[in-house]
Write a protein that holds these residues in place. Structure first.
Motif, mmCIF file in Angstrom:
data_model
loop_
_atom_site.group_PDB
_atom_site.id
_atom_site.type_symbol
_atom_site.label_atom_id
_atom_site.label_comp_id
_atom_site.label_asym_id
_atom_site.label_seq_id
_atom_site.Cartn_x
_atom_site.Cartn_y
_atom_site.Cartn_z
ATOM 1 N N ARG A 258 0.792 -1.031 -0.340
ATOM 2 C CA ARG A 258 0.012 -0.104 0.000
ATOM 3 C C ARG A 258 0.441 1.432 0.014
ATOM 4 O O ARG A 258 0.680 2.252 -0.604
ATOM 5 C CB ARG A 258 -0.413 0.120 1.365
ATOM 6 C CG ARG A 258 -2.157 -1.042 1.133
ATOM 7 C CD ARG A 258 -3.135 -0.466 2.022
ATOM 8 N NE ARG A 258 -3.927 0.435 2.355
ATOM 9 C CZ ARG A 258 -4.155 1.003 3.722
ATOM 10 N NH1 ARG A 258 -4.100 1.062 4.337
ATOM 11 N NH2 ARG A 258 -4.938 2.561 3.439
ATOM 12 N N PHE A 259 1.881 1.165 0.588
ATOM 13 C CA PHE A 259 2.605 2.122 1.123
ATOM 14 C C PHE A 259 4.043 2.309 0.331
ATOM 15 O O PHE A 259 4.388 1.251 1.150
ATOM 16 C CB PHE A 259 2.696 3.030 2.367
ATOM 17 C CG PHE A 259 0.898 3.061 2.721
ATOM 18 C CD1 PHE A 259 0.554 4.972 2.774
ATOM 19 C CD2 PHE A 259 0.535 2.987 3.571
ATOM 20 C CE1 PHE A 259 -0.402 4.972 2.999
ATOM 21 C CE2 PHE A 259 -1.626 2.521 3.414
ATOM 22 C CZ PHE A 259 -1.527 4.247 3.604
ATOM 23 N N GLU A 269 0.523 7.378 -0.718
ATOM 24 C CA GLU A 269 0.526 6.269 -1.040
ATOM 25 C C GLU A 269 0.888 5.514 -2.544
ATOM 26 O O GLU A 269 0.993 5.683 -3.204
ATOM 27 C CB GLU A 269 -1.011 5.837 -0.546
ATOM 28 C CG GLU A 269 -1.827 4.566 -1.372
ATOM 29 C CD GLU A 269 -3.919 5.111 -1.354
ATOM 30 O OE1 GLU A 269 -4.435 4.076 -1.297
ATOM 31 O OE2 GLU A 269 -3.861 6.134 -0.785
#
Length: 454
Positions: A258-259, A269
């Protein structure tokens, strides 16, 4: 430009011209060296040699005399592409004459510090991305090296306020002695260029010279997901900045699904980053870490990551036509680079591949063959690619004599929703002077074929 005592009033042989040799010879002459240039191109067809002769440089063109080193040279500066199996280079090694590439000269004359980037894949994207980050933050970066701009020519004009962001090949790094970047980056290491280096050990050793001279005040950014690089880093004197794609860590820079994280805190992100592909995530982490270490702001880094779409000839989007998307990945000169490209594009692929025969294994490509609905081959390796594709169940295999024919056959075997990908997995030199010309030929062919079929 700094003066360099090591070359003042020394007899220096510059072996091979092209852009780097010409620039090195000119600068060495300015620094007071007694320069002789030797290049295989005949004098009458060699404007660089003609210009150097007018400056007072001794020029020997059209051949490489085997007794050339009898002139008592104290230093050889060679074109990176000339292998160490060259007779003159072998003789210089036997005589104990130092052999540099012009990167060493660039470092010695530069008033600006260096950020050096190398790796088997991704170094051009990392270099370009980092340059954009620092440039938008007004850090006065200059870009140089294997990316197409001669480093010594850039260093000649650099000031202490600049920083030289430099892409470095194994060919260039093999010929350095004192080169010391303040920040060194190795994106990844895989077996490559064995025709030049002879052994994997020599190739890896050349790459690792990027960090060999660093001191505790310097930084070494490296791919911690590769045990070989992690082991090497343990013996380095620089401050270690590992990056990993295997999940968030509290140290340095990392990523999960996700990040991207910096020192454990979410930075951006991943869905907001335009540059696609798992392989590009390594490049993004390395460039981001270097930018932050150089004082770049998180806001600028985020702005670049949400706008940067890639580098020409490196998974470059060309156009969309009747539902088909065309990508130019001509820089993929080995199977690993093509593997990375195939990973980046989902769905059915029409793959254009082939080029100079270096006897590299194609096994990296095997898992992706079920998604290759047609393989269009060309160049010296066309037959080997055809056998590989047929053995792995690729439904359609066709040979093309040139890029226009390759694109025509690709379009004829494609349908809406397919990706047409030039990712040759080979060097270009059997048919093209360099990968850029090969990529431009692809772009031109795509435009011509699609326009003709509208």
């Amino acid at each position: 430009m700094k003066q360099v005592e090591q070359v003042f009033h020394k007899k220096v042989l510059v072996l091979g011209l092209a852009k780097s040799g010409f620039t090195a010879a000119r600068i060495l002459h300015q620094l007071g060296a007694f320069v002789t240039v030797n290049d295989s191109k005949p004098f009458e067809a060699n404007p660089e040699a003609q210009e150097l002769l007018n400056l007072g440089v001794t020029v020997i063109c059209g051949r490489h005399p085997e007794d050339l080193l009898d002139e008592g040279f104290e230093l050889v500066v060679k074109n990176p592409g000339i292998p160490y199996s060259n007779v003159i280079i072998e003789s210089a090694v036997e005589k104990g004459i130092p052999i540099w590439t012009e990167i060493e000269l660039a470092y010695l004359i530069s008033e600006a510090p260096f950020i050096g980037i190398t790796g088997s894949n991704g170094k051009t994207t990392t270099t370009t991305l980092l340059f954009h980050m620092l440039n938008q933050d007004k850090k006065k970066p200059l870009i140089a090296g294997n990316i197409g701009t001669v480093a010594s020519g850039v260093a000649e004009k650099a000031t202490p306020d600049n920083v030289i962001v430099t892409e470095l090949s194994s060919f260039q790094l093999k010929g350095v002695e004192k080169f010391r970047p303040h920040i060194a980056i190795i994106t990844n290491l895989y077996e490559a260029h064995l025709d030049y280096h002879g052994t994997a050990g020599d190739y890896v050793g050349s790459k690792m010279k990027i960090a060999a001279n660093q001191l505790p005040e310097d930084f070494f950014i490296y791919n911690a997901d590769q045990p070989m690089l992690a082991d090497f880093a343990a013996g380095c004197r620089a401050q270690l900045i590992p990056f990993t794609l295997k999940g968030r860590t509290e140290e340095s820079i990392s990523a999960d699904d996700r990040f991207i994280y910096w020192q454990g805190e979410a930075l951006i992100e991943r869905s907001k980053i335009l540059l696609g592909g798992q392989h590009n995530l390594e490049n993004i982490l390395a460039a981001t870490a270097a930018a932050l270490l150089w004082g770049g702001t998180k806001e600028t880094i985020i702005r670049v990551l949400t706008s940067f779409t890639g580098v020409k000839h490196r998974s470059q989007f060309v156009l969309e036509w009747k539902g088909r998307k065309f990508y130019n990945d001509s820089k993929a000169t080995n199977a690993l680079a093509t593997k990375s490209a195939l990973e980046a594009f989902p769905g059915q692929i029409i793959l254009l591949a082939g080029g100079l025969e270096r006897n590299h294994s194609l096994e990296e490509l095997r898992p992706f063959m079920p998604r290759v609905k047609a393989l269009i081959t060309f160049g010296e390796t066309a037959g080997r690619f055809a056998e590989f594709a047929s053995a792995n169940g690729v439904p359609t295999v066709a040979k093309a004599e040139d890029m226009l024919e390759a694109v025509e056959k690709a379009v004829g075997n494609s349908q809406s929703g397919d990706t047409v990908l030039l990712s040759p997995a080979c060097a270009s030199w059997d048919q093209y002077e360099n990968f850029e010309i090969r990529g431009d030929a692809f772009i031109d062919a795509v435009q011509r074929v699609t326009q003709a079929n509208d």
